[in-house]
Design a protein around this motif. Structure first.
Motif, PDB file in Angstrom:
ATOM      1  N   PHE A 100      -2.262  17.410  -6.058  1.00 58.30           N
ATOM      2  CA  PHE A 100      -3.089  18.343  -6.260  1.00 58.30           C
ATOM      3  C   PHE A 100      -4.070  18.447  -5.296  1.00 58.30           C
ATOM      4  O   PHE A 100      -4.388  19.264  -4.669  1.00 58.30           O
ATOM      5  CB  PHE A 100      -3.619  18.268  -7.750  1.00 58.30           C
TER       6      PHE A 100
ATOM      7  N   GLN B 184      -3.833  16.996  -2.358  1.00 51.99           N
ATOM      8  CA  GLN B 184      -3.047  17.430  -0.942  1.00 51.99           C
ATOM      9  C   GLN B 184      -3.493  16.111  -0.161  1.00 51.99           C
ATOM     10  O   GLN B 184      -3.906  16.378   1.058  1.00 51.99           O
ATOM     11  CB  GLN B 184      -3.201  18.299  -0.466  1.00 51.99           C
TER      12      GLN B 184
ATOM     13  N   GLU C 168       1.363  16.473 -12.197  1.00 52.86           N
ATOM     14  CA  GLU C 168       0.546  17.046 -11.150  1.00 52.86           C
ATOM     15  C   GLU C 168       1.216  18.544 -10.533  1.00 52.86           C
ATOM     16  O   GLU C 168       2.279  18.182 -10.157  1.00 52.86           O
ATOM     17  CB  GLU C 168       0.096  16.274 -10.102  1.00 52.86           C
ATOM     18  N   PHE C 169       0.398  19.288 -10.015  1.00 56.13           N
ATOM     19  CA  PHE C 169       0.960  20.474  -9.310  1.00 56.13           C
ATOM     20  C   PHE C 169       0.970  20.216  -8.004  1.00 56.13           C
ATOM     21  O   PHE C 169      -0.324  19.651  -7.481  1.00 56.13           O
ATOM     22  CB  PHE C 169       0.181  21.576  -9.893  1.00 56.13           C
TER      23      PHE C 169
ATOM     24  N   ASN D 132      -0.446  21.257  -4.947  1.00 53.54           N
ATOM     25  CA  ASN D 132      -1.203  22.347  -4.771  1.00 53.54           C
ATOM     26  C   ASN D 132      -1.341  22.567  -3.372  1.00 53.54           C
ATOM     27  O   ASN D 132      -2.337  22.288  -2.784  1.00 53.54           O
ATOM     28  CB  ASN D 132      -2.535  22.024  -5.416  1.00 53.54           C
TER      29      ASN D 132
ATOM     30  N   LYS E 162      -1.851  25.867  -2.938  1.00 52.87           N
ATOM     31  CA  LYS E 162      -2.511  27.208  -2.934  1.00 52.87           C
ATOM     32  C   LYS E 162      -4.088  27.191  -2.938  1.00 52.87           C
ATOM     33  O   LYS E 162      -4.863  27.882  -2.952  1.00 52.87           O
ATOM     34  CB  LYS E 162      -2.216  27.839  -4.372  1.00 52.87           C
TER      35      LYS E 162
ATOM     36  N   LEU F 172      -5.845  25.592  -4.832  1.00 55.28           N
ATOM     37  CA  LEU F 172      -6.742  25.785  -6.210  1.00 55.28           C
ATOM     38  C   LEU F 172      -7.807  24.508  -6.527  1.00 55.28           C
ATOM     39  O   LEU F 172      -7.704  23.418  -5.843  1.00 55.28           O
ATOM     40  CB  LEU F 172      -5.672  25.313  -7.306  1.00 55.28           C
TER      41      LEU F 172
ATOM     42  N   TRP G  12       6.233  21.274  -9.339  1.00 57.11           N
ATOM     43  CA  TRP G  12       5.526  20.053 -10.575  1.00 57.11           C
ATOM     44  C   TRP G  12       6.199  18.592 -10.489  1.00 57.11           C
ATOM     45  O   TRP G  12       7.450  18.464 -10.285  1.00 57.11           O
ATOM     46  CB  TRP G  12       5.799  20.615 -11.545  1.00 57.11           C
TER      47      TRP G  12
END
Length: 248
Positions: A46, A48, A176-177, A179, A181, A183, A213
């Motif tokens: 998430f 990164q 966790e995503f 991420n 994007k 976010l 995910w």
């Protein structure tokens, strides 16, 4: 107080390590490109925040009941001055392909333990649809109970945690995503979602966004690793990655 705060920040940032295995496609259709590009990272997905990853000790693909290693084709990729890895695999026949990696255990000095995350992701070729729910024989493994390569954002995903082939009652699963994007979480508690499995090691997670995910069921391994004359515990992770798509 400053020392205490620094320690707390450090502990928080170290909370959720994830090994990744992500492919450039999760479904191969008739007439499509059958070459699969695979990316391997050791990261906080998430946030990164990458960590350095050594060349794995084992990696390959499981299909039709057997593993095939292609570790020899691995190429190092420098990213933010840290090492990640990539490989390619050309699919030649229908089937479900489970791409996996067993990394070199990472020593985390702040926690005085080694981290070893056995990780996989699953690709279907030509509408096979068979075998996505089969264990591939990793010591720690997450078995999907929902078909993992055809989930929409918003779907409920179910899976079972295994250790040495047996269900892990009440396993704790971090989610966790990945991420990309940009976010922002409302606070650090939202970075890593945490779920508890039932007595059969089964858990359920809703996936609100399209994208990759990661699911990591962490457990204490029965083996220890020696370093500088001292034996350290091993955090063994069963990790699974899947990609959701937006309904358009």
């Amino acid at each position: 107080m400053k020392v205490l705060l620094a320690s707390l920040v450090c502990a928080s940032s170290l909370f959720a390590h994830f090994q990744t295995v992500m492919t450039d496609k999760t479904v191969i259709e008739q007439g499509g490109n059958t070459k699969v590009s695979i990316q391997y990272e050791f990261t906080h997905p998430f946030e990164q925040n990458l960590m350095n990853m050594e060349k794995p000790k084992e990696a390959g693909v499981f299909m039709d009941g057997k593993k095939t290693s292609f570790l020899g084709s691995f190429q190092a990729v420098e990213k933010n001055k840290l090492t990640t890895w990539k490989s390619e695999y050309t699919i030649k026949e229908p089937g479900v392909y489970q791409f996996y990696v067993d990394p070199v255990p990472y020593f985390e000095p702040a926690e005085e333990k080694f981290i070893r995350h056995q990780t996989k992701t699953i690709v279907d070729a030509f509408g096979s649809g068979e075998g996505w729910d089969k264990p591939i024989g990793l010591k720690a493994e997450i078995i999907p109970l929902s078909r993992p390569y055809s989930l929409y954002a918003g779907n409920l995903f179910s899976a079972q945690v295994l250790y040495k082939g047996k269900p892990v009652p009440n396993a704790e699963v971090e989610v966790e995503f990945y991420n990309t994007k940009g976010l922002k979480a409302p606070n650090e508690m939202y970075v890593t979602q945490v779920y508890k499995a039932d007595k059969n090691g089964v858990f359920h997670v809703a996936l609100p966004l399209e994208g990759w995910w990661g699911f990591a069921a962490l457990m204490d391994d029965d083996e220890k690793i020696k370093k500088d004359g001292k034996s350290y515990p091993v955090e063994l992770g069963a990790v699974l990655w899947l990609k959701t798509e937006a309904m358009k």
